[in-house]
Design an enzyme around this catalytic site. Structure first.
Site, mmCIF file in Angstrom:
data_model
loop_
_atom_site.group_PDB
_atom_site.id
_atom_site.type_symbol
_atom_site.label_atom_id
_atom_site.label_comp_id
_atom_site.label_asym_id
_atom_site.label_seq_id
_atom_site.Cartn_x
_atom_site.Cartn_y
_atom_site.Cartn_z
ATOM 1 N N TYR A 62 -64.866 12.967 -37.932
ATOM 2 C CA TYR A 62 -64.477 12.244 -36.712
ATOM 3 C C TYR A 62 -65.419 11.075 -36.431
ATOM 4 O O TYR A 62 -64.991 10.038 -35.913
ATOM 5 C CB TYR A 62 -64.384 13.186 -35.511
ATOM 6 C CG TYR A 62 -63.046 13.881 -35.445
ATOM 7 C CD1 TYR A 62 -61.952 13.267 -34.836
ATOM 8 C CD2 TYR A 62 -62.851 15.131 -36.010
ATOM 9 C CE1 TYR A 62 -60.716 13.880 -34.797
ATOM 10 C CE2 TYR A 62 -61.621 15.752 -35.977
ATOM 11 C CZ TYR A 62 -60.553 15.122 -35.365
ATOM 12 O OH TYR A 62 -59.319 15.725 -35.333
ATOM 13 N N GLN A 96 -49.958 9.111 -26.558
ATOM 14 C CA GLN A 96 -50.475 10.170 -27.421
ATOM 15 C C GLN A 96 -51.596 9.636 -28.301
ATOM 16 O O GLN A 96 -52.259 10.400 -28.986
ATOM 17 C CB GLN A 96 -49.350 10.700 -28.311
ATOM 18 C CG GLN A 96 -48.207 11.318 -27.543
ATOM 19 C CD GLN A 96 -47.070 11.713 -28.464
ATOM 20 O OE1 GLN A 96 -47.284 12.115 -29.597
ATOM 21 N NE2 GLN A 96 -45.858 11.605 -27.973
ATOM 22 N N VAL A 98 -55.103 8.291 -29.580
ATOM 23 C CA VAL A 98 -56.473 8.682 -29.239
ATOM 24 C C VAL A 98 -57.469 7.566 -29.505
ATOM 25 O O VAL A 98 -58.668 7.752 -29.322
ATOM 26 C CB VAL A 98 -56.898 9.962 -30.012
ATOM 27 C CG1 VAL A 98 -56.005 11.133 -29.652
ATOM 28 C CG2 VAL A 98 -56.929 9.725 -31.517
ATOM 29 N N ASP A 99 -56.983 6.397 -29.916
ATOM 30 C CA ASP A 99 -57.870 5.337 -30.374
ATOM 31 C C ASP A 99 -58.409 4.416 -29.291
ATOM 32 O O ASP A 99 -59.299 3.615 -29.550
ATOM 33 C CB ASP A 99 -57.188 4.506 -31.460
ATOM 34 C CG ASP A 99 -55.858 3.920 -31.034
ATOM 35 O OD1 ASP A 99 -55.616 3.764 -29.817
ATOM 36 O OD2 ASP A 99 -55.045 3.611 -31.923
ATOM 37 N N HIS A 114 -53.468 13.096 -25.558
ATOM 38 C CA HIS A 114 -54.154 13.759 -26.666
ATOM 39 C C HIS A 114 -55.649 13.488 -26.682
ATOM 40 O O HIS A 114 -56.323 13.766 -27.665
ATOM 41 C CB HIS A 114 -53.527 13.345 -27.999
ATOM 42 C CG HIS A 114 -52.179 13.929 -28.214
ATOM 43 N ND1 HIS A 114 -51.509 13.824 -29.403
ATOM 44 C CD2 HIS A 114 -51.357 14.627 -27.400
ATOM 45 C CE1 HIS A 114 -50.339 14.430 -29.315
ATOM 46 N NE2 HIS A 114 -50.224 14.915 -28.104
ATOM 47 N N CYS A 122 -67.684 19.554 -24.580
ATOM 48 C CA CYS A 122 -68.417 20.763 -24.928
ATOM 49 C C CYS A 122 -67.446 21.761 -25.543
ATOM 50 O O CYS A 122 -66.375 22.018 -24.995
ATOM 51 C CB CYS A 122 -69.078 21.347 -23.680
ATOM 52 S SG CYS A 122 -69.928 22.911 -23.988
ATOM 53 N N CYS A 142 -74.431 20.124 -26.429
ATOM 54 C CA CYS A 142 -74.071 19.851 -25.043
ATOM 55 C C CYS A 142 -75.349 19.802 -24.214
ATOM 56 O O CYS A 142 -76.154 20.742 -24.260
ATOM 57 C CB CYS A 142 -73.149 20.953 -24.522
ATOM 58 S SG CYS A 142 -72.795 20.826 -22.750
ATOM 59 N N CYS A 145 -75.257 23.072 -21.695
ATOM 60 C CA CYS A 145 -75.379 24.481 -22.087
ATOM 61 C C CYS A 145 -75.917 24.690 -23.496
ATOM 62 O O CYS A 145 -76.206 25.822 -23.876
ATOM 63 C CB CYS A 145 -74.030 25.185 -21.933
ATOM 64 S SG CYS A 145 -72.816 24.711 -23.189
#
Length: 181
Positions: A62, A96, A98-99, A114, A122, A142, A145
């Site tokens: 990613y 939809q 995601v870019d 999306h 997280c 994260c 946490c």
């Protein structure tokens, strides 16, 4: 307005620049499309189980895609929708994609069903946030946490974000005209 994934440039971007990821001996078909990597139907990069199996590989993949998106520019379709929004005060873009290219083209009222590949969440608390700049872990931790951060995108087997889905339904129910592109 609901543009479908044809406006998204990620497929074109990926197909043009896959060579660096091929050096990891990952089949081309698994890099381009979310295909099962075993008979159990698990997806290589697009599922919570893939992240649980190999969070580093998924995060790096990613991160590579984020780099491709950063180098992409909105196309004339993105720009036309941003221009339309300037003339229609109640305009809402439900996407939809995601870019983030709709926002970069100038659209303001966007519902990202999306998620957004440029953001993180997280893996334990599902809180959308960014890692600390000095975090060298892959994937980063994260700051709240300590669990691993993951891309803020909807993976196979996951539900759409409730707030975005409700906002999209409300916008669609209250509009006078709905375009689906």
């Amino acid at each position: 307005m609901l543009p479908v994934s044809g406006a998204e440039q990620l497929k074109t971007i990926e197909e043009a620049r896959l060579r660096p990821m091929l050096s990891q001996s990952i089949p081309y078909s698994q890099l381009v499309r979310p295909v099962p990597c075993s008979s159990s139907g698990r997806n290589m990069f697009h599922s919570p189980s893939a992240f649980a199996r190999d969070p580093r590989l998924v995060w790096e993949w990613y991160a590579w895609r984020r780099g491709l998106v950063e180098g992409a520019a909105p196309n004339p379709g993105h720009e036309a929708l941003a221009e339309l929004e300037r003339y229609v005060p109640e305009f809402v873009l439900i996407t939809q994609n995601v870019d983030g290219l709709h926002r970069r083209a100038g659209s303001q009222r966007i519902i990202e069903l999306h998620g957004n590949i440029m953001r993180s969440k997280c893996s334990l608390e599902a809180v959308i946030l960014e890692p600390n700049e000095d975090d060298t872990d892959v994937p980063p931790s994260c700051p709240r946490c300590g669990a691993s951060l993951r891309p803020y995108v909807v993976w196979f087997g996951e539900m759409l974000p409730q707030e975005a889905l409700e906002e999209a339904f409300e916008s669609a129910q209250n509009c006078d005209l709905f375009f689906s592109i």
